[in-house]
Design a protein around this motif. Structure first.
Motif, PDB file in Angstrom:
ATOM      1  N   UNK A 163       3.171   5.207   3.769  1.00  0.00           N
ATOM      2  CA  UNK A 163       1.923   6.487   4.261  1.00  0.00           C
ATOM      3  C   UNK A 163       2.614   7.698   4.545  1.00  0.00           C
ATOM      4  N   UNK A 164       2.073   8.736   3.736  1.00  0.00           N
ATOM      5  CA  UNK A 164       2.627  10.033   3.486  1.00  0.00           C
ATOM      6  C   UNK A 164       1.686  10.991   4.402  1.00  0.00           C
TER       7      UNK A 164
ATOM      8  N   UNK B 183      -4.027   6.753  -3.245  1.00  0.00           N
ATOM      9  CA  UNK B 183      -2.760   5.991  -3.418  1.00  0.00           C
ATOM     10  C   UNK B 183      -3.105   4.796  -4.294  1.00  0.00           C
ATOM     11  N   UNK B 184      -2.146   3.879  -4.203  1.00  0.00           N
ATOM     12  CA  UNK B 184      -1.914   2.827  -4.945  1.00  0.00           C
ATOM     13  C   UNK B 184      -2.374   1.387  -3.964  1.00  0.00           C
ATOM     14  N   UNK B 185      -2.800   0.575  -4.271  1.00  0.00           N
ATOM     15  CA  UNK B 185      -2.886  -0.859  -3.670  1.00  0.00           C
ATOM     16  C   UNK B 185      -2.336  -1.951  -4.456  1.00  0.00           C
TER      17      UNK B 185
ATOM     18  N   UNK C 272       0.885  -1.143   0.040  1.00  0.00           N
ATOM     19  CA  UNK C 272      -0.052   0.231   0.046  1.00  0.00           C
ATOM     20  C   UNK C 272       0.802   1.442   0.072  1.00  0.00           C
ATOM     21  N   UNK C 273       0.552   2.121  -0.740  1.00  0.00           N
ATOM     22  CA  UNK C 273       1.331   3.556  -0.907  1.00  0.00           C
ATOM     23  C   UNK C 273       0.191   4.629  -0.932  1.00  0.00           C
TER      24      UNK C 273
ATOM     25  N   UNK D 210      -3.811  -0.990  -8.204  1.00  0.00           N
ATOM     26  CA  UNK D 210      -5.136  -0.271  -8.329  1.00  0.00           C
ATOM     27  C   UNK D 210      -4.629   1.098  -7.761  1.00  0.00           C
ATOM     28  N   UNK D 211      -5.079   2.098  -8.693  1.00  0.00           N
ATOM     29  CA  UNK D 211      -4.991   3.602  -8.073  1.00  0.00           C
ATOM     30  C   UNK D 211      -6.296   3.881  -7.549  1.00  0.00           C
ATOM     31  N   UNK D 212      -6.681   4.411  -6.403  1.00  0.00           N
ATOM     32  CA  UNK D 212      -7.957   4.512  -5.720  1.00  0.00           C
ATOM     33  C   UNK D 212      -7.897   5.774  -4.875  1.00  0.00           C
TER      34      UNK D 212
END
Length: 495
Positions: free
Chosen positions: A161-162, A37-39, A24-25, A105-107
């Motif tokens: 995580x930002x 972010x993206x998963x 996760x990002x 996946x970008x979500x």
């Protein structure tokens, strides 16, 4: 044995494919109240010629889906009430059995995500910074990211995580370093690694002005600066439903049932009673410990059903099948209400609590002067909690008894949440008006549904506090976790 289908998930079942890992990002956006972010899901096919798969989603905005460097087609199905929307992803190449693919996946989450609670600075203890925490149990991980949101699938995960650099991010994973966000100097990236496979509902995130205190050689407690010392100190339901309610079964049928509504302490307490009963039946802790070790070795990192567990119990104790056949399995597992058999407990500590509670329950007004602060001198916090639990079973008590109890024990001054919760419930059920503001304060100051929901129920049932309970709920529901707000609203019959 036929596959057990999870009726609460719209995703492809574990017999079709399994998510093995999540990376996760994401960026935490407090002004917009979203995660973006993206998963990246590493998915393993469980069959040959897998050409598509389905994931659970709920109120997510999907930007794109990429696998092997190329965008692939996906469709979001219609919303199905509390279950969310199925997301079907077409694979560019059919997978063979045990073949893996990484699907990125970008979500973006919704500001009204049922898994996320956003607090303004004014709602925190410090009053300076905002705060975010997640609650994915039972089926709300799908409101954070697309996933197979079912206990039948376990995965490892890593995360970046930002967050604003003045805040701290924590997850249900090992902290794996931090660094400045290269895209924004006002932010910091926290990294995490969870190497133990877990179901999605155990993925958790909290972001805030957090500090830690060490309470053991391997243990830290984290909280806001203003609460961390109290938290460190703090850490060092069948009656709710009724005996015939189907949710008091150990094996609950969740077909078309929101698991949040069915959730209670019953599986914990009734499940413990079954295991303790079996331990005594089969020869005591020394005998049962061998089974527990073998059980962990066989099923660690796996998801199993009740039948899997029972089959293994019989295979392990194959020399005691006659004893196991004496167990009324249907009553234990599939019948509502109290356990069919009460195990033999060591009642030494409990008897002291029962004795004191009986003194209060049977006391006449002229007996109240016999109670003194010394009554509690030899009771631990657990025993005091049990004493109040015993009193609650006999509520309401005469108002004079409650006032005298406060006079000699000063229970209003105790900050232990479990004790304070039972004490305030006893006060409200016994119709002590002076306790109303204290109960309202506890119901709104902490977010745990196990405390908030029963307190609001008791306050709403008391004619002198019903209106206040409804008004207080309406005033605070926007700051409650979405699941808590929904269930308390149902209890109070507030739309």
């Amino acid at each position: 044995m036929p596959e057990v289908v999870d009726s609460c998930s719209l995703a492809s079942p574990a017999s079709v494919c399994r998510t093995k890992h999540l990376h996760l990002r994401c960026s935490v956006d407090f002004p917009r109240r979203v995660l973006t972010g993206t998963a990246a899901l590493t998915v393993q096919s469980q069959e040959d010629n897998l050409r598509s798969l389905t994931l659970d989603t709920k109120d997510l905005t999907i930007e794109k889906v990429v696998t092997n460097g190329q965008e692939v087609k996906y469709t979001l199905g219609e919303r199905q009430s509390y279950k969310g929307s199925p997301m079907e992803i077409s694979l560019p190449i059919a997978l063979s059995k045990n073949q893996e693919v990484v699907i990125e996946i970008s979500f973006e989450t919704s500001p009204k995500s049922s898994a996320l609670q956003w607090l303004t600075p004014e709602q925190t203890s410090g009053k300076e910074h905002p705060y975010l925490f997640s609650q994915c149990q039972a089926i709300h991980c799908r409101a954070i990211l697309p996933c197979q949101d079912t206990p039948s699938v376990k995965l490892t995960y890593s995360a970046e995580v930002s967050v604003p650099k003045e805040l701290v991010a924590l997850m249900s994973a090992i902290r794996d370093g931090e660094e400045p966000d290269p895209e924004d100097p006002s932010r910091k990236i926290y990294k995490f690694s969870q190497k133990v496979p877990i179901p999605c509902y155990l993925i958790a995130l909290v972001v805030g002005a957090l500090e830690s205190r060490q309470i053991g050689p391997r243990t830290l407690v984290w909280s806001e600066k203003e609460q961390v010392e109290k938290s460190a100190y703090e850490f060092s339901e069948i009656k709710t439903f009724g005996d015939t309610h189907p949710y008091t079964k150990l094996v609950v049928d969740l077909t078309n049932v929101d698991p949040d509504v069915a959730y209670s302490s019953v599986p914990y307490e009734k499940g413990f009673a079954l295991l303790f009963y079996l331990e005594q039946l089969l020869g005591g802790p020394e005998v049962f410990l061998g089974f527990l070790k073998a059980y962990v070795e066989k099923f660690s990192y796996k998801s199993i059903t009740t039948d899997d567990w029972k089959d293994f119990l019989y295979s392990h104790f194959k020399d005691k099948v006659d004893i196991l056949n004496q167990v009324d399995w249907n009553a234990w597992l599939y019948s509502p209400g109290m356990p069919p058999v009460k195990p033999n407990y060591d009642m030494t500590l409990t008897n002291a609590c029962i004795a004191l509670s009986q003194r209060w329950i049977t006391a006449k007004e002229e007996d109240l002067n016999s109670f003194t602060a010394a009554d509690l001198k030899d009771l631990s916090s657990h025993q005091l909690n049990e004493f109040l639990a015993q009193m609650l079973q006999k509520a309401p008590l005469p108002l004079g008894h409650i006032k005298r109890m406060q006079e000699v024990y000063n229970l209003n001054a105790i900050n232990n949440s479990e004790i304070r919760f039972r004490w305030l419930r006893l006060c409200i059920q016994s119709k002590w008006e002076e306790a109303i503001p204290l109960a309202l304060k506890m119901a709104t100051e902490q977010g745990r549904m196990k405390f908030t929901r029963p307190l609001f129920k008791d306050l709403a049932a008391f004619d002198k506090s019903h209106h206040q309970a409804v008004c207080t709920y309406q005033e605070h529901r926007a700051s409650m976790h979405p699941v808590t707000a929904m269930l308390v609203g149902k209890d109070l019959k507030v739309d």
